[in-house]
Design a protein around this motif. Sequence first.
Motif: not given
Length: 336
Positions: A15-16, A24-27, A322-324
């Motif tokens: 889905t992602s 953040a969960v899917v990452d 995105q994490q940053a």
Amino acid sequence: MSADLATMAITAMTTSIASGAGSAVVDEVRQLVRSRLGQSDEGRGALDRFEAEPGADEAANAVRDRLALALAADPEFADRLWTALRPSAPPSRDSGAVNQSIHIGGDAHRSTIVIGPVQLPRTKGVMVALVAGVVVLAVLLVIGFRSVLQSVTGDDGDGGSGDARRVTALKDSATAGAVLPDSGSLPAGWEVTQAAKVTEGVPEDCNACEGAAFTATVRYESERPLAGAFFYIQAYDTAAHAKQRFEGDRADIDTSVYSPMSLPPMGDESAAYRKGIVNGEQAKAGVLVGTVVTWVTYGTRGGELRPSALVSLARMLSDRAQQAQNGTAPFARAEF
């Protein structure tokens, strides 16, 4: 249980990739799966095919089967994946709580479908839409309505709390520089050939970079295979300025030299192009991620360019951006 957990993980990742709406969960799920399956050539190959063709059942089934075996053999890994997939906390009892459930009820004439806080009439059109979106609904149940809604409605600012995808300006040059990959973020054998560089403010040679706060670049090359990659990120003060820059980059592509190529959806927008060069090939992939614009230029010498490698590099860089923004030290890696 291992097969069910593997299915939940593949559903979230599919889905992602297909929607481009990460979280953040899917990452975290993607990183756990890749770190485990990426230990073997067969696992890396299966993941590359899956990420390049997220809608292909054969590719998804190959990853699911390998993941189920890994989960059955390693209870600790299974616990980590389950912890990543389940909602971080139960919904509160206040009026803002979300009921994470699906219920279909009523009689033949007045039946309804309730999905969390949403109530729909049980009509033919609604049922068709639900069947078509069953994967998305499964992910909503796995990681929670609230975190998903926050991830796709994030706006400039602190981005809210919890695991939501944040859209916020990077605060300093160190954070911008951390988005660039280090040697541990790339496969073995890749070495720096142009050191990382971070500059502040609007570049003097850029007339369409309004709002640019930081520009960072680095180049890596590998002897086996003979290939190289140039990584470029530009961080902006607002998402609107970043979007303006990304659209300008796409408009500036010389279509007489570069031809569009397919790329799984990433970030807010993504695009990829390729061209033939003497004794090799070159391709570039760009991703708009909130307030950050990322580009990867990947080239091969004396060999055919693998689209899956470009996808892995582009996803790694966009995930780090995105994490940053989420306030986490970037940790995404490229495997191919």
